[in-house]
Design an enzyme around this catalytic site. Structure first.
Site, PDB file in Angstrom:
ATOM      1  N   CYS A   1       0.873  -1.368   0.021  1.00  0.00           N
ATOM      2  CA  CYS A   1       0.068  -0.178  -0.052  1.00  0.00           C
ATOM      3  C   CYS A   1       0.769   1.147   0.173  1.00  0.00           C
ATOM      4  O   CYS A   1       1.717   1.289  -0.905  1.00  0.00           O
ATOM      5  CB  CYS A   1      -1.069  -0.143   1.302  1.00  0.00           C
ATOM      6  SG  CYS A   1      -2.396   1.178   1.322  1.00  0.00           S
TER       7      CYS A   1
ATOM      8  N   ASP B   1      -8.531  -3.193  -7.605  1.00  0.00           N
ATOM      9  CA  ASP B   1      -7.939  -2.472  -6.658  1.00  0.00           C
ATOM     10  C   ASP B   1      -8.282  -1.031  -7.115  1.00  0.00           C
ATOM     11  O   ASP B   1      -7.864  -0.481  -8.107  1.00  0.00           O
ATOM     12  CB  ASP B   1      -6.513  -2.469  -6.424  1.00  0.00           C
ATOM     13  CG  ASP B   1      -5.921  -1.358  -5.396  1.00  0.00           C
ATOM     14  OD1 ASP B   1      -6.666  -0.665  -5.128  1.00  0.00           O
ATOM     15  OD2 ASP B   1      -4.746  -1.658  -5.046  1.00  0.00           O
TER      16      ASP B   1
ATOM     17  N   HIS C   1      -7.545  -4.627  -3.387  1.00  0.00           N
ATOM     18  CA  HIS C   1      -6.442  -3.985  -2.674  1.00  0.00           C
ATOM     19  C   HIS C   1      -6.145  -4.901  -1.396  1.00  0.00           C
ATOM     20  O   HIS C   1      -7.103  -5.371  -0.633  1.00  0.00           O
ATOM     21  CB  HIS C   1      -6.873  -2.657  -2.453  1.00  0.00           C
ATOM     22  CG  HIS C   1      -5.827  -1.632  -1.761  1.00  0.00           C
ATOM     23  ND1 HIS C   1      -4.536  -1.249  -2.484  1.00  0.00           N
ATOM     24  CD2 HIS C   1      -5.616  -1.244  -0.352  1.00  0.00           C
ATOM     25  CE1 HIS C   1      -3.795  -0.482  -1.451  1.00  0.00           C
ATOM     26  NE2 HIS C   1      -4.494  -0.441  -0.326  1.00  0.00           N
TER      27      HIS C   1
END
Length: 247
Positions: A128, A186, A217
């Site tokens: 991330c 995502d 994600h």
């Protein structure tokens, strides 16, 4: 291999940065191993991130996990996977100076080769926001390889204070091998965003590999509905192979 853990506060221009080191082998093991900087999500050293660090260490790497928000939170702070702390983590992402992120990277990349269990070779991996920080760590010549799992904000250039980072403009600074791993579902890095990143890497002739999976994600996070264990195992082995080849 079994894994040991140690905690060190590294000095940075913006104060001490709590960094957890995960080391392969017991105390009698005199071997040295390559080093990895592992960058967390916006929640810092959560149990899922710690388990990922242990996995990398068990494959034969000295793994250093710095607290990316040490400027804003007391040492040892772990944000929760809830809306309140998600908002806090995203706010810290937006108000931290880009120079702070880069200075912190230099500090931990310099610290790893000095660790008695490290052989001096260094790579970076992140998830991330951590994927973006690993991407920027790859600008350092000491970083021989970097693996970026679903890195956020690269395509928009919005990391840090001012929301005007230069990550795509600096891709030509990457000298080691780069691996980019995304989930097609995502929403944080949609198709056009992925194409923007890919084009920049191509144009700069970066040595990189690119992987996309039918995942959401945070598919590597082993808590919550988005976790994909099968793809998570594959992603781990892709990263391990990258680091074994380069470190």
């Amino acid at each position: 291999m079994i894994v040991r853990e140690d905690v060190i506060d590294l000095e940075t221009p913006t104060g001490p940065m709590r960094t957890t080191f995960y080391m392969p082998g017991d105390e009698s093991d005199r071997r040295t191993f390559p080093g990895l900087v592992l960058y967390s999500e916006i929640f810092q050293l959560t149990p899922p991130i710690a388990r990922l660090a242990v996995q990398f260490a068990s494959h034969g790497f000295v793994v250093a996990v710095p607290e990316i928000y040490h400027e804003h939170e007391p040492p040892g702070t772990v944000l929760q996977y809830d809306d309140v702390d998600k908002e806090k983590g995203n706010r810290y992402k937006q108000i931290t100076k880009l120079s702070t992120f880069d200075n912190d990277a230099k500090v931990v990349v310099d610290a790893l080769p000095k660790h008695p269990k490290c052989n001096g070779h260094v790579g970076a991996v992140g998830f991330c926001i951590g994927g973006h920080l690993a991407f920027r760590a790859a600008f350092l010549p000491e970083v021989r390889a970097a693996c970026c799992f679903y890195p956020t904000d690269i395509h928009t250039g919005t990391l840090g204070e001012g929301h005007n980072d230069d990550s795509l403009a600096r891709v030509g600074d990457i000298r080691g091998e780069l691996m980019m791993i995304f989930g097609r579902q995502d929403p944080h890095v949609p198709l056009q965003g992925r194409r923007t990143i890919h084009e920049a890497l191509d144009n700069a002739a970066v040595n990189f590999t690119w992987h996309e999976f039918n995942c959401a994600h945070a598919f590597m996070r082993d808590e919550g509905a988005r976790y994909d264990p099968a793809v998570g195992q594959l992603g781990m082995m892709l990263a391990v192979d990258l680091f074994r080849r380069n470190l």
